[in-house]
Design a protein around this motif. Structure first.
Motif, PDB file in Angstrom:
ATOM      1  N   UNK A 143       3.573   6.382  11.019  1.00 50.33           N
ATOM      2  CA  UNK A 143       2.874   5.815   9.890  1.00 50.33           C
ATOM      3  C   UNK A 143       3.700   5.705   8.630  1.00 50.33           C
ATOM      4  N   UNK A 144       3.095   5.084   7.628  1.00 47.96           N
ATOM      5  CA  UNK A 144       3.800   4.734   6.395  1.00 47.96           C
ATOM      6  C   UNK A 144       4.146   5.969   5.579  1.00 47.96           C
ATOM      7  N   UNK A 145       3.222   6.906   5.495  1.00 50.97           N
ATOM      8  CA  UNK A 145       3.463   8.054   4.617  1.00 50.97           C
ATOM      9  C   UNK A 145       4.638   8.890   5.126  1.00 50.97           C
ATOM     10  N   UNK A 146       4.695   9.133   6.430  1.00 54.43           N
ATOM     11  CA  UNK A 146       5.810   9.896   6.999  1.00 54.43           C
ATOM     12  C   UNK A 146       7.127   9.167   6.787  1.00 54.43           C
ATOM     13  N   UNK A 147       7.127   7.864   7.025  1.00 52.50           N
ATOM     14  CA  UNK A 147       8.350   7.074   6.829  1.00 52.50           C
ATOM     15  C   UNK A 147       8.776   7.119   5.375  1.00 52.50           C
ATOM     16  N   UNK A 148       7.820   7.095   4.443  1.00 54.08           N
ATOM     17  CA  UNK A 148       8.182   7.146   3.028  1.00 54.08           C
ATOM     18  C   UNK A 148       8.898   8.453   2.696  1.00 54.08           C
ATOM     19  N   UNK A 149       8.393   9.582   3.208  1.00 58.00           N
ATOM     20  CA  UNK A 149       9.070  10.861   2.959  1.00 58.00           C
ATOM     21  C   UNK A 149      10.457  10.883   3.608  1.00 58.00           C
ATOM     22  N   UNK A 150      10.589  10.370   4.821  1.00 55.52           N
ATOM     23  CA  UNK A 150      11.894  10.340   5.469  1.00 55.52           C
ATOM     24  C   UNK A 150      12.872   9.474   4.689  1.00 55.52           C
ATOM     25  N   UNK A 151      12.380   8.306   4.197  1.00 57.12           N
ATOM     26  CA  UNK A 151      13.267   7.439   3.421  1.00 57.12           C
ATOM     27  C   UNK A 151      13.713   8.118   2.136  1.00 57.12           C
ATOM     28  N   UNK A 152      12.811   8.900   1.527  1.00 55.54           N
ATOM     29  CA  UNK A 152      13.185   9.595   0.297  1.00 55.54           C
ATOM     30  C   UNK A 152      14.275  10.645   0.579  1.00 55.54           C
ATOM     31  N   UNK A 153      14.065  11.424   1.659  1.00 52.77           N
ATOM     32  CA  UNK A 153      15.076  12.428   2.021  1.00 52.77           C
ATOM     33  C   UNK A 153      16.383  11.764   2.429  1.00 52.77           C
ATOM     34  N   UNK A 154      16.263  10.662   3.174  1.00 52.47           N
ATOM     35  CA  UNK A 154      17.444   9.914   3.597  1.00 52.47           C
ATOM     36  C   UNK A 154      18.210   9.382   2.393  1.00 52.47           C
ATOM     37  N   UNK A 155      17.483   8.895   1.376  1.00 53.25           N
ATOM     38  CA  UNK A 155      18.141   8.360   0.182  1.00 53.25           C
ATOM     39  C   UNK A 155      18.855   9.468  -0.586  1.00 53.25           C
ATOM     40  N   UNK A 156      18.229  10.640  -0.728  1.00 56.90           N
ATOM     41  CA  UNK A 156      18.866  11.750  -1.435  1.00 56.90           C
ATOM     42  C   UNK A 156      20.153  12.158  -0.730  1.00 56.90           C
ATOM     43  N   UNK A 157      20.068  12.310   0.617  1.00 57.39           N
ATOM     44  CA  UNK A 157      21.238  12.729   1.375  1.00 57.39           C
ATOM     45  C   UNK A 157      22.346  11.691   1.309  1.00 57.39           C
ATOM     46  N   UNK A 158      21.995  10.449   1.475  1.00 58.07           N
ATOM     47  CA  UNK A 158      22.973   9.360   1.463  1.00 58.07           C
ATOM     48  C   UNK A 158      23.671   9.270   0.120  1.00 58.07           C
ATOM     49  N   UNK A 159      22.873   9.315  -0.963  1.00 61.52           N
ATOM     50  CA  UNK A 159      23.457   9.186  -2.313  1.00 61.52           C
ATOM     51  C   UNK A 159      24.332  10.378  -2.645  1.00 61.52           C
ATOM     52  N   UNK A 160      23.843  11.585  -2.316  1.00 64.68           N
ATOM     53  CA  UNK A 160      24.625  12.782  -2.648  1.00 64.68           C
ATOM     54  C   UNK A 160      25.971  12.793  -1.928  1.00 64.68           C
ATOM     55  N   UNK A 161      25.994  12.458  -0.633  1.00 63.72           N
ATOM     56  CA  UNK A 161      27.254  12.459   0.131  1.00 63.72           C
ATOM     57  C   UNK A 161      28.191  11.355  -0.354  1.00 63.72           C
ATOM     58  N   UNK A 162      27.630  10.210  -0.655  1.00 65.53           N
ATOM     59  CA  UNK A 162      28.499   9.111  -1.123  1.00 65.53           C
ATOM     60  C   UNK A 162      29.106   9.458  -2.466  1.00 65.53           C
TER      61      UNK A 162
END
Length: 927
Positions: free
Chosen positions: A225-244
């Motif tokens: 569902x949308x809510x779970x994907x939204x949380x995953x995208x938020x965590x994914x964005x934090x991890x991606x931005x921090x590593x980059x």
């Protein structure tokens, strides 16, 4: 995030979100690597956008100001200059308001992430907010540091747009929604996604592996569902931005190696996040919509099946096969209603299961209309072949269309209601027939005296419509049979039950006539003996009362007609005053006497062959014959003093109300003086006939004399005129100049005599009927030139304006051309003769419908109106012409009238004294 209420968000949640905006801004600046003019990712933009979107629209400006202040505080705490912090604060506040308003669609409602349209609105909000803040950030960098605007603006656009796309869905996807995977699978998928993202964006990884986390995100979109994907995208964005930002991963490694600048590396990172969001979030929305739709369909199907199975109404499911509907399913109620054999009913066409009573069972065009949705439903009362006397109400409607269309039918057993309705209708028809066929006034009232039923005869007799009387108290209507006290007594007194009350009253009809009505009032009681209705029956006796009074008045009235009633034995039963005056006897003296005593005995024996009273009257009765009334015949009646009177007498049969003969009515009228007058009149008429015959003979002799004289005069006058012309032109001897005026006078008067003879001969022929007529088609338009040529000599030395008007084309009539020329010549000649110099004469020909009209109009001396009645008589001359000594014989117009009448036409005149004259000749056009 928990679900905030859209009206209560101004409280603790507003403060919390503003605090989160400040904290996210501080952290974004602190973790930004050195060399980046702006933060590589700004999650505060997503939080601020969600704050505005979740708040009432009227508070957007205040929230924009709050976001700006939080951003200013974040920049200052993170160590930026006041100038740069102010620029970013203003830009971030405007961004939050712009993106939030776009998400709300300018409506005061909380946006949701439930459809693709909502996602597109989210993308537009992200782009709008990113564009607003990009302009502000570029301006801040340019004004404060003189930095690169074209490199700074794209990074700010991507960083803020990506933040809105990643963070805002956490607030918009406020419900968990439908999910297929278990919690364990969700944790596994989430951890695996973050692990793969950590490996891909770890140290020294190439860009070829950047796609690896995306299938795992798609897995989550498909399952959780949308809510779970939204949380995953938020965590994914934090991890991606921090590593980059630390120089890891495909984009950070390229920055560390110098292949990309800091701005390009950050922009690519945020673009990657945008792609991840665009790839997974719409997919999750679509899956969530599909799951919701399937859930709703399943619920509807379950509800329909429960309603279908447990319904108290018989229900069938039908399938269209050609132009027939076949039963594919039915519930227990329908099975019992249709005969109790489920296996026998399944697969049978509907028109074999039930039979419509008043309309055909759905087939052909009806089925096609239902499938094409041109008809919403079909319903009709039906019978069941296996259940004699059963009556059903069947309604068919379309459930789903397409190739496998399904229709539903509801079957309701109304046999008991139908039987009861039939009994009620039969009773009602019997009551209505009884009321409407009664030739008297019938009113039914309730216990309060209000009219509840009126029969048809009431309207016919009184003229008052039923709608004018229903609901009114009977004593307030123009047909009231009783007053209030009588109605109350009718219901209250128990001894009145079954005993009608008879009264006679006057009644006023709608058109003002007064009727005499005998009322018979009674009460109808129910099974408990309580008064239920009052029935008031009125019989119109106006005619009977009037007839009775008329008969009495007729018998006693001073009339000259003798009326004598006689029974079947010939005895007098009725003797009116007219008969008493005629014979000079009192009616009471002759009642009971034989009728033959009134007749002359000798005449009675001569006509009846006997002087016996009974046999003589029997002979008179036989003369009545099959016509039930004898012809009028004169009889001699003898009065008491012996005076004899001639009476014109007729005898007719009288019947009672049942058609049986009860006697005879003798009507006699004294015609003694009339017969004497008739004899005198016959003698006078005989003398008149002889006088008319003599006058006719004299008229014939006069016509013969006129014709003979005219012939005899015309021959010598013609010789005189001829010899005069010879003397005038010098054929014999040249005339002396003094003789010429005399010769002209002789010739002129001779021509007048010839014209007079011709007119007399013409009238004589017309009167005697000896004129020979030619029957040919004559063009009246061709007659005008000939008449114009003939009139020209009359205009010599005259100052007259003579006009000739004719329509284009021929105007054909049937008749004698010479006689028609004569008609027109006489009328135009008269107009020229009686019009003074300076006047106008107009001859006009025209068509009018099926007639041809010849009009001769002059401005001459006219004809007095009082003299116009004799205008077309022989030798008529007006007083005006006589006073002015205008010559003429007075024969021309009588000749015109005779010729026009012989042609089936008519001639008319309009004139006034000294006001000109118009003659109009109307002739029928030729066929």
């Amino acid at each position: 995030m928990t679900r905030p209420d859209r009206r209560e968000l101004a409280g603790s949640w507003t403060i919390a979100l503003l605090a989160a905006t400040w904290l996210a801004g501080v952290l974004a600046i602190w973790v930004t690597p050195d060399g980046f003019p702006v933060a590589s990712w700004w999650p505060a933009a997503g939080i601020a956008t969600a704050l505005v979107a979740l708040s009432p629209l009227r508070r957007a400006p205040a929230l924009g100001l709050g976001v700006g202040l939080a951003s200013l505080a974040a920049n200052l705490v993170a160590g930026r200059d006041l100038d740069v912090s102010s620029w970013f604060a203003a830009a971030n506040g405007a961004e939050a308001v712009a993106a939030g308003v776009v998400l709300k669609r300018l409506r005061d409602r909380v946006p949701r992430l439930r459809s693709h349209e909502d996602f597109i609105r989210l993308v537009l909000a992200a782009l709008t907010g990113g564009a607003v803040v990009a302009v502000g950030a570029a301006a801040a960098v340019r004004v404060t540091y003189g930095g690169p605007v074209l490199e700074t603006a794209p990074l700010v656009l991507f960083s803020h747009a990506a933040a809105i796309l990643v963070v805002a869905p956490l607030a918009l996807a406020r419900s968990r929604g439908t999910r297929q995977g278990t919690d364990a699978e969700a944790w596994v998928q989430c951890l695996l996604t973050l692990a793969v993202a950590g490996l891909v964006f770890g140290s020294e990884q190439s860009s070829a592996l950047a796609f690896a986390p995306l299938p795992l995100l798609v897995w989550g979109a498909l399952r959780f569902g949308v809510r779970t994907v939204a949380w995953e995208l938020c965590a994914f964005a934090l991890l991606n931005t921090a590593l980059t930002d630390r120089g890891h991963g495909p984009f950070g490694q390229a920055y560390a190696d110098g292949d990309l600048g800091p701005l390009q590396a950050a922009a690519l990172t945020q673009g990657y996040l945008v792609c991840a969001v665009v790839l997974t979030l719409p997919l999750a929305i679509a899956v969530q919509q599909r799951h919701a739709l399937l859930h709703r369909v399943s619920a509807d199907e379950e509800l329909f099946r429960r309603n279908f199975t447990e319904s108290l109404v018989g229900m069938l499911l039908l399938r269209a096969e050609g132009d027939r509907l076949v039963v594919v399913e039915l519930n227990d109620r329908a099975t019992r209603t249709l005969g109790g054999d489920r296996d026998r009913l399944l697969g049978r066409p509907l028109d074999e299961v039930v039979t419509a009573v008043d309309a055909p069972t759905p087939a052909g065009a009806v089925v096609a209309d239902l499938l094409a949705r041109r008809r919403d439903a079909w319903s009709a009362p039906c019978s069941v072949p296996g259940r004699p006397g059963a009556r059903l109400e069947v309604a068919v409607a379309l459930l789903s269309g397409g190739a496998d269309a399904v229709l539903s039918a509801q079957v309701l057993d109304v046999s008991a209601e139908h039987e009861a309705r039939q009994r009620l209708e039969t009773a009602e028809k019997l009551t209505s027939a009884t009321l409407d066929t009664a030739a008297c006034i019938i009113l039914m009232t309730d216990t309060e005296g209000r009219i509840v039923r009126v029969n048809a005869a009431t309207t016919e007799i009184t003229g008052h419509d039923e709608k004018d009387l229903l609901g009114l108290p009977v004593w307030e209507t123009p047909v009231a049979p009783s007053d209030t006290n009588d109605i109350e007594a009718l219901f209250v007194w128990p001894n009145r039950s079954g005993q009608p009350v008879i009264r006679e009253r006057d009644l006023v009809t709608k058109d003002g006539r007064r009727l005499r009505v005998v009322w018979n009032n009674n009460v109808v009681r129910d099974e408990h003996g309580h008064a239920a209705y009052a029935v008031m029956t009125g019989v119109d006796v106006t005619t009977e009362r009037a007839n009775a009074g008329l008969v009495t008045h007729l018998m006693q009235a001073e009339i000259s007609t003798a009326l004598v009633g006689v029974d079947t034995r010939g005895r007098i039963t009725v003797f009116n005053s007219g008969a008493g005056h005629l014979l000079g006897v009192d009616p009471h003296e002759v009642v009971g006497q034989p009728f033959t005593v009134l007749l002359d005995p000798a005449e009675l024996v001569e006509r009846a062959g006997t002087d016996d009273p009974e046999r003589a009257f029997a002979a008179l009765a036989r003369a009545v014959g099959a016509g039930r009334e004898s012809s009028v015949r004169d009889w001699t009646w003898v009065s008491r003093g012996g005076r004899r009177r001639v009476v014109a007498m007729t005898t007719s049969v009288t019947h009672d109300a049942f058609g049986d003969q009860v006697g005879y009515l003798v009507v006699g009228r004294d015609v003694t003086e009339q017969r004497e007058s008739q004899e005198l009149l016959v003698a006078a008429l005989e003398k008149e006939r002889h006088a008319v015959e003599r006058l006719q003979a004299l008229d014939d002799a006069k016509n013969e004399f006129v014709s003979t004289v005219s012939h005899e005069l015309r021959t010598p006058v013609t010789s005189i005129v001829g010899y005069t012309e010879m003397l005038q032109d010098g054929s014999l001897v040249d005339p002396v100049p003094d003789q010429l005026p005399l010769l002209d006078s002789i010739a002129r008067n001779g021509q007048r005599l010839i014209a007079l003879c011709n007119d007399l001969l013409a009238l004589s022929g017309l009167d005697a009927g000896t004129t020979q007529w030619q029957r040919e088609r004559v063009d009246l338009g061709g007659v005008l030139p000939a008449v114009e040529e003939a009139v020209r000599p009359l205009l010599g030395g005259r100052r007259l304006d003579v006009r000739w008007e004719a329509p284009p084309g021929p105007v054909l009539v049937t008749g004698d051309r010479a006689q028609l020329e004569r008609v027109l010549l006489n009328l135009v000649g008269n107009a020229v003769k009686f019009t003074e110099d300076g006047g106008t004469v107009t001859c006009r020909l025209r068509r009018e419908g099926t007639d041809a009209l010849l009009e001769v109009v002059d401005t001459g001396i006219g004809i007095p109106r009082e003299e116009q009645d004799g205008l077309f008589q022989k030798f008529f001359r007006s007083t005006t012409a006589q006073k002015r000594a205008i010559q003429g014989t007075g024969l021309g117009l009588s000749i015109v009238a005779a010729i026009v009448a012989a042609h089936g036409g008519r001639v008319g005149v309009e004139s006034e004294h000294l006001a000109g004259t118009t003659f109009t000749v109307c002739l029928p056009l030729a066929a």
